[in-house]
Design an enzyme around this catalytic site. Structure first.
Site, PDB file in Angstrom:
ATOM      1  N   LYS A  22       0.836  -1.204   0.000  1.00  0.00           N
ATOM      2  CA  LYS A  22       0.000   0.000   0.000  1.00  0.00           C
ATOM      3  C   LYS A  22       0.870   1.253   0.000  1.00  0.00           C
ATOM      4  O   LYS A  22       0.657   2.175  -0.788  1.00  0.00           O
ATOM      5  CB  LYS A  22      -0.896  -0.003   1.249  1.00  0.00           C
ATOM      6  CG  LYS A  22      -1.561   1.324   1.534  1.00  0.00           C
ATOM      7  CD  LYS A  22      -2.487   1.265   2.730  1.00  0.00           C
ATOM      8  CE  LYS A  22      -1.878   1.706   4.043  1.00  0.00           C
ATOM      9  NZ  LYS A  22      -1.546   3.139   4.144  1.00  0.00           N
ATOM     10  N   ASN A  23       1.860   1.279   0.900  1.00  0.00           N
ATOM     11  CA  ASN A  23       2.635   2.508   1.073  1.00  0.00           C
ATOM     12  C   ASN A  23       3.646   2.765  -0.043  1.00  0.00           C
ATOM     13  O   ASN A  23       4.307   3.799  -0.048  1.00  0.00           O
ATOM     14  CB  ASN A  23       3.339   2.510   2.437  1.00  0.00           C
ATOM     15  CG  ASN A  23       2.353   2.726   3.570  1.00  0.00           C
ATOM     16  OD1 ASN A  23       1.174   3.002   3.330  1.00  0.00           O
ATOM     17  ND2 ASN A  23       2.828   2.598   4.799  1.00  0.00           N
ATOM     18  N   ARG A 407      -9.176  -0.621   4.090  1.00  0.00           N
ATOM     19  CA  ARG A 407      -8.346   0.462   3.570  1.00  0.00           C
ATOM     20  C   ARG A 407      -6.965  -0.062   3.185  1.00  0.00           C
ATOM     21  O   ARG A 407      -6.359   0.420   2.233  1.00  0.00           O
ATOM     22  CB  ARG A 407      -8.160   1.547   4.631  1.00  0.00           C
ATOM     23  CG  ARG A 407      -9.280   2.535   4.749  1.00  0.00           C
ATOM     24  CD  ARG A 407      -8.826   3.696   5.604  1.00  0.00           C
ATOM     25  NE  ARG A 407      -7.471   4.085   5.219  1.00  0.00           N
ATOM     26  CZ  ARG A 407      -6.548   4.569   6.042  1.00  0.00           C
ATOM     27  NH1 ARG A 407      -6.812   4.765   7.296  1.00  0.00           N
ATOM     28  NH2 ARG A 407      -5.335   4.867   5.596  1.00  0.00           N
TER      29      ARG A 407
HETATM   30  C1  UD1 Z   1       3.894   6.876   6.700  1.00  0.00           C
HETATM   31  C2  UD1 Z   1       3.088   5.647   6.380  1.00  0.00           C
HETATM   32  C3  UD1 Z   1       2.403   5.109   7.643  1.00  0.00           C
HETATM   33  C4  UD1 Z   1       3.422   4.909   8.752  1.00  0.00           C
HETATM   34  C5  UD1 Z   1       4.264   6.157   8.964  1.00  0.00           C
HETATM   35  C6  UD1 Z   1       5.413   5.946   9.938  1.00  0.00           C
HETATM   36  C7  UD1 Z   1       2.430   6.010   4.077  1.00  0.00           C
HETATM   37  C8  UD1 Z   1       1.332   6.328   3.122  1.00  0.00           C
HETATM   38  N1  UD1 Z   1       2.091   5.983   5.375  1.00  0.00           N
HETATM   39  O1  UD1 Z   1       2.986   7.878   7.151  1.00  0.00           O
HETATM   40  O2  UD1 Z   1       1.784   3.873   7.322  1.00  0.00           O
HETATM   41  O3  UD1 Z   1       2.756   4.620   9.969  1.00  0.00           O
HETATM   42  O4  UD1 Z   1       4.844   6.577   7.708  1.00  0.00           O
HETATM   43  O5  UD1 Z   1       6.221   4.902   9.526  1.00  0.00           O
HETATM   44  O6  UD1 Z   1       3.552   5.751   3.688  1.00  0.00           O
HETATM   45  N2  UD1 Z   1       5.223  14.670  11.216  1.00  0.00           N
HETATM   46  C9  UD1 Z   1       5.100  16.020  11.525  1.00  0.00           C
HETATM   47  N3  UD1 Z   1       5.031  16.916  10.473  1.00  0.00           N
HETATM   48  C10 UD1 Z   1       5.064  16.540   9.165  1.00  0.00           C
HETATM   49  C11 UD1 Z   1       5.196  15.153   8.868  1.00  0.00           C
HETATM   50  C12 UD1 Z   1       5.268  14.250   9.921  1.00  0.00           C
HETATM   51  O7  UD1 Z   1       5.061  16.404  12.690  1.00  0.00           O
HETATM   52  O8  UD1 Z   1       4.989  17.406   8.284  1.00  0.00           O
HETATM   53  C13 UD1 Z   1       5.306  13.667  12.327  1.00  0.00           C
HETATM   54  C14 UD1 Z   1       4.089  12.745  12.375  1.00  0.00           C
HETATM   55  O9  UD1 Z   1       3.029  13.323  13.091  1.00  0.00           O
HETATM   56  C15 UD1 Z   1       4.681  11.516  13.039  1.00  0.00           C
HETATM   57  C16 UD1 Z   1       6.120  11.470  12.499  1.00  0.00           C
HETATM   58  O10 UD1 Z   1       6.390  12.801  12.045  1.00  0.00           O
HETATM   59  O11 UD1 Z   1       4.707  11.681  14.421  1.00  0.00           O
HETATM   60  C17 UD1 Z   1       6.332  10.501  11.345  1.00  0.00           C
HETATM   61  O12 UD1 Z   1       5.309  10.664  10.389  1.00  0.00           O
HETATM   62  P1  UD1 Z   1       5.492  10.341   8.833  1.00  0.00           P
HETATM   63  O13 UD1 Z   1       6.706   9.506   8.616  1.00  0.00           O
HETATM   64  O14 UD1 Z   1       5.386  11.598   8.069  1.00  0.00           O
HETATM   65  O15 UD1 Z   1       4.200   9.460   8.568  1.00  0.00           O
HETATM   66  P2  UD1 Z   1       3.439   9.394   7.206  1.00  0.00           P
HETATM   67  O16 UD1 Z   1       4.402   9.671   6.097  1.00  0.00           O
HETATM   68  O17 UD1 Z   1       2.192  10.178   7.280  1.00  0.00           O
END
Ligand code: UD1
Length: 427
Positions: A22-23, A407
């Site tokens: 998915k990711n 999902r």
């Molecule tokens: C992706 C994955 C999800 C997984 C996560 C962590 C996809 C589609 N989803 O989500 O399944 O659980 O990585 O491995 O690939 N953060 C901020 N600001 C930002 C971006 C992130 O504060 O602009 C924080 C988030 O709240 C979280 C941490 O950084 O605490 C990591 O998040 P992130 O790696 O960005 O998760 P996703 O990319 O949304």
């Protein structure tokens, strides 16, 4: 609303085919926005999130054909993309919609994408995405719940082009790294991503972009360098196997006992989880395109903390905790990525699990048996963990709100039935 009915206590045996990730599929569908040529993706999993992403990009004017019968093939043609916008109605159901922002800005010099808003597992802001794309020269206004982004046009009045730069994010972000990598492929000059995520899905996306003509080095490490090119072309790309689906089945077999081969599973993408399963007492063999797990009796509970790849994935935390609930001994699980990712705990307690939450730590004492109950799924991976406890528990477990499961898992109940689980969908 669909529910799952599970009659627990069966040993699992046989073979399961692991689907595409998915990711990886979600950013790769967005990567097709970077070119006017046709892009073909193979091994795209049959999931609700993929359906939502296809809806999102079709809404922009992209032609997308999905042939699930033909190995999950999706053909995308973004040559007629006329409206670089992602509306709230679609974005609210799937945070990964933010992945459209980088490609749209890179190709059109403008994009309007709804803010994803909160989600069950935490506030999950997109400040890093905004900061990085601003550093590449775009102006981003947050107004009425939307990110309205534009690259100032050049002296000729043509849409502006993003500029390469060095981006250091405050924390490691997976979709942030993907957004910057896609945006940088068409930017002017070189972009260096420091503190980049190293998840295998980043590597798979980079390989796809390279097939499209992008110049990328260092993916899989903490520093990725991208040299921008004026245009990208079409490609055919096979989505990498889903390591989280693989890990979920491994935990299910470890918890119920059994002997299962996961075809297409990639053990090299799941070291942290496989090491813990071996320490717990499962026997795991792996080779080219397969992983075999054998487990008998109660395993030993394992403590772990979630971290970025190559550490223990937050997306496997709930499923491994399901195993810990019926394993021997005490364990602590520390969640360091998301602030509210223990919602499965109270549901597991309803089946007789002994778990207590203290801030970021869940402490559990393995019990000898669980008893079936009615529980509610709260998010994607929590749902999978409830399926695992349901497979172990004596009697009937009913899991409500399984749209969360749909999902992100491709035919989970059919795959489980194929290896001997007693599970059915109630509509
Ligand atoms: C992706 C994955 C999800 C997984 C996560 C962590 C996809 C589609 N989803 O989500 O399944 O659980 O990585 O491995 O690939 N953060 C901020 N600001 C930002 C971006 C992130 O504060 O602009 C924080 C988030 O709240 C979280 C941490 O950084 O605490 C990591 O998040 P992130 O790696 O960005 O998760 P996703 O990319 O949304």
């Amino acid at each position: 609303m669909d529910k799952l009915l599970i009659r627990g206590g069966r040993r699992l045996a046989g073979t399961v085919d692991i689907s595409g990730a998915k990711n990886a599929a979600l950013p790769e569908l967005c990567a097709a926005l970077l070119t006017t040529d046709v892009v073909t993706l193979e091994n795209v999993p049959g999931l609700q999130d993929v359906t939502t992403m296809l809806k999102l990009i079709r809404n922009m004017g992209v032609q997308a054909e999905r042939a699930e019968a033909v190995g999950g093939r999706v053909t995308l043609d973004a040559s007629g993309l006329s409206s670089p916008e992602a509306p709230y109605e679609l974005v609210k159901t799937m945070r990964a919609s933010v992945l459209a922002l980088g490609p749209l800005l890179a190709r059109f010099g403008e994009a309007t994408v709804s803010l994803p808003g909160g989600c069950a597992i935490g506030s999950r802001p997109v400040d890093q995405h905004i900061k990085g794309l601003q550093a590449m020269g775009s102006e981003i206004l947050v107004e009425h719940g939307y990110m309205i982004a534009k690259v100032p046009s050049g002296p000729d009045g043509q849409p502006g082009r993003l500029k390469g730069c060095r981006i250091t994010t405050d924390m490691v972000t997976v979709t942030g790294t993907e957004n910057f990598m896609m945006a940088a492929t068409l930017a002017e000059g070189e972009t260096i991503l420091e503190n980049a995520a190293q998840e295998p899905e980043i590597g798979d996306l980079a390989e796809m972009l390279i097939k499209m003509g992008a110049q990328i080095e260092g993916h899989g490490s903490r520093r990725i360098r991208i040299q921008g090119v004026p245009r990208l072309h079409g490609c055919t790309h096979r989505v990498v196997a889903d390591r989280i689906e693989t890990g979920t089945f491994l935990c299910a077999v470890a918890a119920t006992g059994g002997d299962v081969v996961l075809r297409h599973g990639r053990a090299d993408h799941l070291d942290a989880v496989i090491d813990k399963l071996r320490e717990a007492g499962a026997v795991i063999e792996a080779g080219e395109g397969f992983i075999r797990i054998r487990a008998h009796g109660r395993l030993q509970a394992q403590s772990f903390r979630t971290t970025e790849y190559p550490g223990f994935p937050t997306d496997m935390q709930a499923q491994f905790m399901a195993l810990n609930t019926i394993a021997q001994g005490a364990s602590t699980v520390t969640e360091t990525i998301f602030e509210n990712r223990f919602m499965h705990v109270n549901e597991m307690v309803r089946l007789g699990a002994k778990i207590q939450i203290e801030g970021k730590v869940a402490v559990s004492e393995g019990v000898e048996s669980l008893s079936g109950a009615t529980v509610m799924a709260t998010d994607l991976r929590a749902s999978a963990s409830l399926v695992i406890v349901g497979l172990v528990a004596e009697g009937q477990t009913i899991i409500d709100r399984i749209y969360h499961l749909d999902r992100g898992y491709d035919q989970m109940e059919a795959k489980l039935r194929g290896i001997g689980a007693d599970i059915e969908r109630l509509r």
